[in-house]
Design an enzyme around this catalytic site. Structure first.
Site, PDB file in Angstrom:
ATOM      1  N   GLU A 162      13.574 -13.250  30.546  1.00 41.58           N
ATOM      2  CA  GLU A 162      14.478 -12.172  30.926  1.00 41.58           C
ATOM      3  C   GLU A 162      15.889 -12.717  31.036  1.00 41.58           C
ATOM      4  OE1 GLU A 162      12.259 -11.109  34.464  1.00 41.58           O
ATOM      5  OE2 GLU A 162      13.791 -11.987  35.726  1.00 41.58           O
ATOM      6  N   HIS A 167      31.628 -16.470  39.296  1.00 44.54           N
ATOM      7  CA  HIS A 167      32.377 -17.254  38.322  1.00 44.54           C
ATOM      8  C   HIS A 167      31.785 -18.595  37.938  1.00 44.54           C
ATOM      9  CE1 HIS A 167      36.655 -15.663  37.953  1.00 44.54           C
ATOM     10  NE2 HIS A 167      35.770 -14.696  37.951  1.00 44.54           N
TER      11      HIS A 167
END
Lengths: 396, 328
Positions: free
Chosen positions: B242, B280
């Protein structure tokens, strides 16, 4: 859970990490007189508190020099919608603004600690070039990024802190300065573990003219699985902006992510839920949500899931795909039928049950007298849901 | 043949007196698993049906000779339960529990690695060295942690250690020449869906391993692929992946370089919205990989993996590969 900059700084401060002086936060116009009184003379930096990067470029950070201009600027920023490279066109609303003393750093650096999935450990990332997005830096000058694995002790060892100083150009022959800088990094790693963070990013990290390190901006993400042992973070959690449907889902232990399509999805298991959405898309449909109803899939849980799905007014059809493994399909079918009655389902429902006693389950669905289409084949079921979502307008 | 677990595997259940623990301990026993005992601190000396319960894993392992453990202990205490099993000498630990803090898992991984290293060091000390290129050294000292947040491990017809529905599995292919398929997956119900499709086509499964959906699993795809490659009872392998991370891409590279058996893949989440998982710095430590389904699928294909085009066609794709007999 992601923390706002002001929240993250408040917490980091408690770990001995210096942050710029601030005059508090404005959440509504009524706060302005109190905060301005505390702030005194400017200049001040007004920083929109939003959970997204790139806010500076989007106008979410303003430097105001004249005290007379403060109120006007604060009123403008509260309630503005910030559209950054990361938010998508709809943007995010600004609900809080932080007032901070401006700083003129001698140098700006980059520092973060993050969970590295591949290595299965915490990884420290730093660069002598800060203030830019780390992705940009990684693309343009990867040699300027240094990485360090944090070992089983969960602490930055002295030798690692030393190496960090040398490589970032922060080593100073004044031992006191070097020791303080090393301690700054050790405190950051300590905070990462103490908070059960999955990300702690300080960008920019400022080196001041006096030679101290200061956290100018902070992004902290705390592992949701660990919130049970962080009661101190509960007050921040309340402030997180979830929609009513998302709140309801959270309370019910249902994992739910609203999307922009028109076919509501209810599936058991996250992998199958994602695969079901993919299948709808392949048949030309557009899922309205991701929803993992969990392993139980009993009447109560299914009812709550229906309510959450139908609270989205775009939903024109609902597709239920449940693999009856431990739970028998006839039991699940009874649950779906009673839940559909409870919520007075007003859109077509396609149900695909597979597994143990699926024939009995299908029979219960078709005898229910409700607008339920029972399809056994996964692909055909998805195609049917797409078709119904196109044909049926929602009856109010 | 199979990997990890078979008829002889003697299994404990930690957290056997809880509602999930007792339900699934019984289900495993009824399936035919050699479930020799349970552990719940404070309930030692009592029984679940006729299964003896002990206060500690160490005592349970000594008295029953168990080599495997299935863990249902609640998330706040689950990492400690894994560590208890490790120090009691359990060699296959299957952790079903969902919601364990990820830094607890980081700690557990460090502990297991240290335990294996120490165990090898002692062997070297006792024997006065290892033979160069000794291929069995890892097997002799290996501690397997499967999960957390996983359905478990099943060798159909022999041993079920987990929460998967036993009867959907098939222990022998309808046509023996077809051979059996090994499955490794990050998902639960998607695995059941795939197993069911294979069973409906008469394709048996050698062993099915759910490695779990957490960011830091005890065991990854590659370690399981290596076991399937060695297992004579496995003819081909199905990998269910996935979005997020880069485990699928690494598995595909491993396949290309090290495997002779065909690999079939499926990646869920082609329509998932981006940016819901990591911030990030997460993206960069993963080597700039965005972790999207599209990127994973293209890497899998470029490495010669046969990718199922839709979740409804997983079984059919496996069947096609088996019939062609080739790689991808």
């Amino acid at each position: 859970m992601k923390l706002l900059e002001a929240q993250a700084k408040e917490i980091l401060c408690g770990f001995g990490i210096p942050v710029p002086e601030n005059a508090g936060m404005v959440s509504r116009p009524g706060d302005i007189p109190r905060v301005l009184k505390k702030a005194g003379a400017g200049p001040w930096v007004l920083k929109a508190q939003v959970l997204t990067g790139g806010r500076g470029k989007a106008g979410g950070i303003r430097v105001v020099r004249a005290s007379s201009q403060m109120k006007k600027n604060l009123l403008e920023m509260l309630g503005m919608t910030l559209v950054t490279a990361q938010t998508g066109p709809e943007g995010v609303p600004v609900r809080q603004v932080l007032l901070e003393k401006p700083m003129e750093p001698a140098r700006e650096l980059y520092f973060s600690v993050a969970l590295d999935r591949r290595l299965g450990c915490a990884l420290l990332i730093a660069s002598s070039e800060g203030g830019v997005e780390i992705e940009t830096l990684a693309r343009n000058s990867p040699e300027k990024i240094l990485k360090m694995e944090i070992g089983p002790s969960g602490a930055l060892e002295d030798n690692q802190a030393r190496e960090l100083l040398f490589r970032l150009g922060l080593y100073d022959s004044d031992q006191k300065k070097s020791r303080e800088r090393a301690q700054f990094f050790k405190n950051c790693v300590r905070a990462f573990f103490a908070l059960d963070a999955s990300l702690l990013e300080i960008n920019p990290l400022a080196l001041t003219a006096k030679g101290g390190l200061v956290c100018l901006d902070a992004k902290v993400t705390v592992d949701d699985n660990a919130l049970f042992r962080h009661p101190e973070l509960a007050r921040y959690e309340k402030a997180a902006c979830l929609s009513p449907a998302e709140k309801e889902a959270k309370a019910a232990g249902i994992s739910y992510i609203p999307l922009s399509g028109d076919i509501g999805c209810m599936v058991n298991g996250a992998g199958l839920a994602m695969a079901t959405m993919d299948l709808l898309k392949q048949h030309g449909g557009d899922p309205a949500n991701f929803l993992d109803v969990g392993g139980g899939a009993n009447v109560e849980q299914v009812t709550r899931a229906f309510k959450i799905i139908l609270s989205d007014k775009n939903v024109k059809a609902v597709f239920v795909n449940i693999f009856g493994g431990i739970m028998r399909c006839d039991v699940i079918a009874e649950g779906v039928v009673s839940a559909a009655k409870v919520v007075k389902l007003s859109v077509p429902l396609v149900v695909r049950l597979e597994g143990n006693r699926k024939e009995e389950g299908a029979a219960i669905l078709s005898k229910s007298g409700l607008d339920i289409t029972s399809v056994g084949d996964l692909s055909l079921a998805a195609a049917r849901a797409v078709e119904l979502s196109r044909n049926h307008g929602r009856t109010p | 043949m199979s990997i990890l677990a078979g008829k002889e595997t003697r299994v404990l259940c930690q957290g056997i007196t809880g509602s999930a623990g007792s339900f699934h301990a019984r289900a495993c026993r009824d399936y035919g698993t050699n479930l020799v005992g349970g552990v719940t601190p404070g309930k030692g000396g009592t029984f679940l049906d006729r299964i003896p319960i002990f206060d500690t894993v160490k005592e349970a392992a000594e008295k029953t000779g168990a080599g495997a453990s299935m863990i249902f202990v609640p998330a706040p205490f689950a990492a400690d339960a894994v560590l208890e099993a490790v120090s009691a000498g359990i060699r296959l630990i299957v952790c079903i529990t969902e919601g364990i803090p990820v830094l607890d898992m980081v700690r557990v991984r460090h502990s297991i690695q240290a335990r294996m290293a120490e165990s090898i060091r002692r062997e070297i000390q006792t024997r006065g060295g290892l033979e160069i290129g000794d291929p069995g050294v890892l097997d002799r000292h290996r501690v397997w942690l499967i999960g957390p947040n996983c359905p478990g491990v099943i060798t159909p017809g022999e041993c079920k250690i987990g929460i998967m529905p036993g009867p959907i599995h098939l222990s022998e292919s309808a046509e023996p020449r077809t051979g059996k398929v090994g499955i490794v997956s990050r998902s639960g119900t998607l695995t059941y869906e795939a197993v069911w499709q294979l069973t409906a086509l008469g394709i048996g499964q050698s062993t099915v391993v759910g490695v779990g959906g957490d960011p830091v699993p005890g065991t990854g795809f590659i370690e399981i692929l290596a076991e399937f490659e060695k297992d004579p009872g496995t003819r081909a392998v199905l990998l269910l992946g996935e979005i997020g991370g880069s485990a699928e891409e690494e598995a595909a590279r491993f396949f290309k370089e090290k495997m002779s058996k065909p690999l079939i893949g499926f990646i869920a989440g082609q329509t998932a919205p981006p940016g819901r998982r990591m911030g990030h710095a997460g993206a960069i430590i993963e080597g700039g990989s965005s972790g999207t389904a599209q990127e994973k699928i293209s890497v899998l294909k470029s490495m010669g993996v046969a990718v199922a085009p839709s979740p409804a066609e997983i079984g059919a794709t496996v069947q096609k590969v088996l019939a062609s007999g080739g790689k991808g």
